[in-house]
Design an enzyme around this catalytic site. Structure first.
Site, PDB file in Angstrom:
ATOM      1  N   ASP A 137      -3.977  -2.546  -5.778  1.00 33.78           N
ATOM      2  CA  ASP A 137      -2.829  -2.945  -4.965  1.00 33.78           C
ATOM      3  C   ASP A 137      -3.196  -2.810  -3.487  1.00 33.78           C
ATOM      4  OD1 ASP A 137       0.389  -3.298  -5.151  1.00 33.78           O
ATOM      5  OD2 ASP A 137      -0.141  -2.046  -3.429  1.00 33.78           O
ATOM      6  N   ILE A 138      -2.803  -3.814  -2.667  1.00 32.66           N
ATOM      7  CA  ILE A 138      -3.080  -3.762  -1.231  1.00 32.66           C
ATOM      8  C   ILE A 138      -2.105  -2.785  -0.572  1.00 32.66           C
ATOM      9  CG2 ILE A 138      -3.224  -5.091   0.911  1.00 32.66           C
ATOM     10  CD1 ILE A 138      -3.760  -7.571  -0.773  1.00 32.66           C
ATOM     11  N   ASN A 145       2.633  -7.853   6.128  1.00 35.21           N
ATOM     12  CA  ASN A 145       3.156  -9.212   6.056  1.00 35.21           C
ATOM     13  C   ASN A 145       4.288  -9.418   7.055  1.00 35.21           C
ATOM     14  OD1 ASN A 145       2.615 -11.615   4.785  1.00 35.21           O
ATOM     15  ND2 ASN A 145       4.128 -11.321   3.175  1.00 35.21           N
ATOM     16  N   ASP A 154      -1.269 -14.332   3.688  1.00 33.71           N
ATOM     17  CA  ASP A 154      -2.021 -15.159   2.729  1.00 33.71           C
ATOM     18  C   ASP A 154      -3.522 -15.011   2.941  1.00 33.71           C
ATOM     19  OD1 ASP A 154       0.312 -16.038   1.592  1.00 33.71           O
ATOM     20  OD2 ASP A 154       0.318 -17.991   2.592  1.00 33.71           O
ATOM     21  N   GLU A 179       0.740  -8.694  -4.528  1.00 32.95           N
ATOM     22  CA  GLU A 179      -0.479  -8.109  -3.968  1.00 32.95           C
ATOM     23  C   GLU A 179      -1.229  -7.265  -4.990  1.00 32.95           C
ATOM     24  OE1 GLU A 179       2.913  -5.283  -2.707  1.00 32.95           O
ATOM     25  OE2 GLU A 179       2.609  -7.396  -3.174  1.00 32.95           O
TER      26      GLU A 179
END
Length: 275
Positions: A137-138, A145, A154, A179
């Protein structure tokens, strides 16, 4: 759509040329034969197909180009191949292009190009009794974002997916959703995948993303040169949780355990691998 319109216009031109050949020959300022007039719509179609194929290289444009080539052979050399054979070849080409495009839509993530969740569950059917599932996971992706915009978000997803796709150790990477990414290591324990996961995590952390100033995009050469000195660089990190497939349990159980390990990595400060 542009190619279809071009083909329609070309067919209309052929019809007009056939009905007004003598008038066109007398009107045109240069010497031209009736046979030469046919090349005008043919050249228009060829130009449109070539431009479209260069702009967007897909199976559909390739199939259209091959079909146009076969049609040209049939038109200018009608005795070279039987019409039935050409019809079968064109039909086969379009059928294959539809099948491959349908597969890509169903099993490929459009943004990142990675296999999708459906492809992941398709792989599960062929996995043996031993494998490791890792969930990635980011970190702080929503905040990132919201701060820099969806376009930059993106780009971050594409960057992370690109780095993850190069993971060593035989890992197969999938975009699970949002993500989140899933990595499957067939025939490996969680301990055996630890070094591979740590390497890819470090690679993503070390990569610097350059955020272009909007003034640089819209301004003249001088303003772009000045804005280049103010470009900001940021980096992203990922957290990873990995779990073995336990004997007697299914893939969903291993996936859930990997998700628990991912939550543990986030709770301990993020940007790390937990098993």
């Amino acid at each position: 759509m542009a190619i279809i319109i071009c083909l329609f216009v070309s067919a209309l031109l052929v019809h007009l040329i056939n009905n007004n050949t003598d008038q066109l020959i007398n009107t045109l300022p240069w010497v031209i034969t009736p046979e030469d007039l046919v090349f005008i719509p043919w050249f228009i179609c060829l130009s449109a197909i070539m431009i479209r194929s260069i702009q967007d290289v897909t199976l559909t444009t390739t199939a259209t180009a091959i079909s146009f080539l076969l049609w040209s052979i049939e038109y200018f050399q009608p005795m070279l191949f039987p019409s039935a054979m050409l019809f079968i070849i064109v039909s086969t080409i379009y059928l294959l292009s539809i099948l491959f495009d349908s597969y890509a839509l169903a099993y490929r993530d459009e943004l990142t190009g990675l296999p999708s969740r459906r492809a992941l569950y398709n792989l599960v059917l062929s996995l043996g009794p031993k494998y490791t599932v890792a969930m990635s996971d980011i970190d702080h992706f929503k905040k990132f974002n919201d701060t820099y915009g969806h376009d930059v978000g993106d780009q971050v997803l594409k960057l992370v997916s690109s780095k993850l796709s190069k993971i060593s150790g035989g890992g197969k990477v999938f975009r699970y959703g949002g993500e989140e990414f899933t990595i499957v290591f067939p025939r490996k324990s969680a301990e055996e995948t630890l070094n591979h996961l740590e390497t890819v995590r470090q690679t993503i952390e070390d990569y610097q993303i350059i955020l272009r100033d909007e003034k640089r995009k819209k301004g003249d050469k001088k303003s772009r040169s000045q804005a280049s000195n103010t470009n900001k660089t940021v980096s992203v990190t990922i957290s990873i949780g990995a779990a073995n497939k336990v004997r007697g349990e299914n893939f969903e159980h291993a996936l859930k355990q990997a998700d628990i390990a991912l939550y543990k990595a986030k709770k301990q400060g993020r940007n790390q691998v937990c098993i």
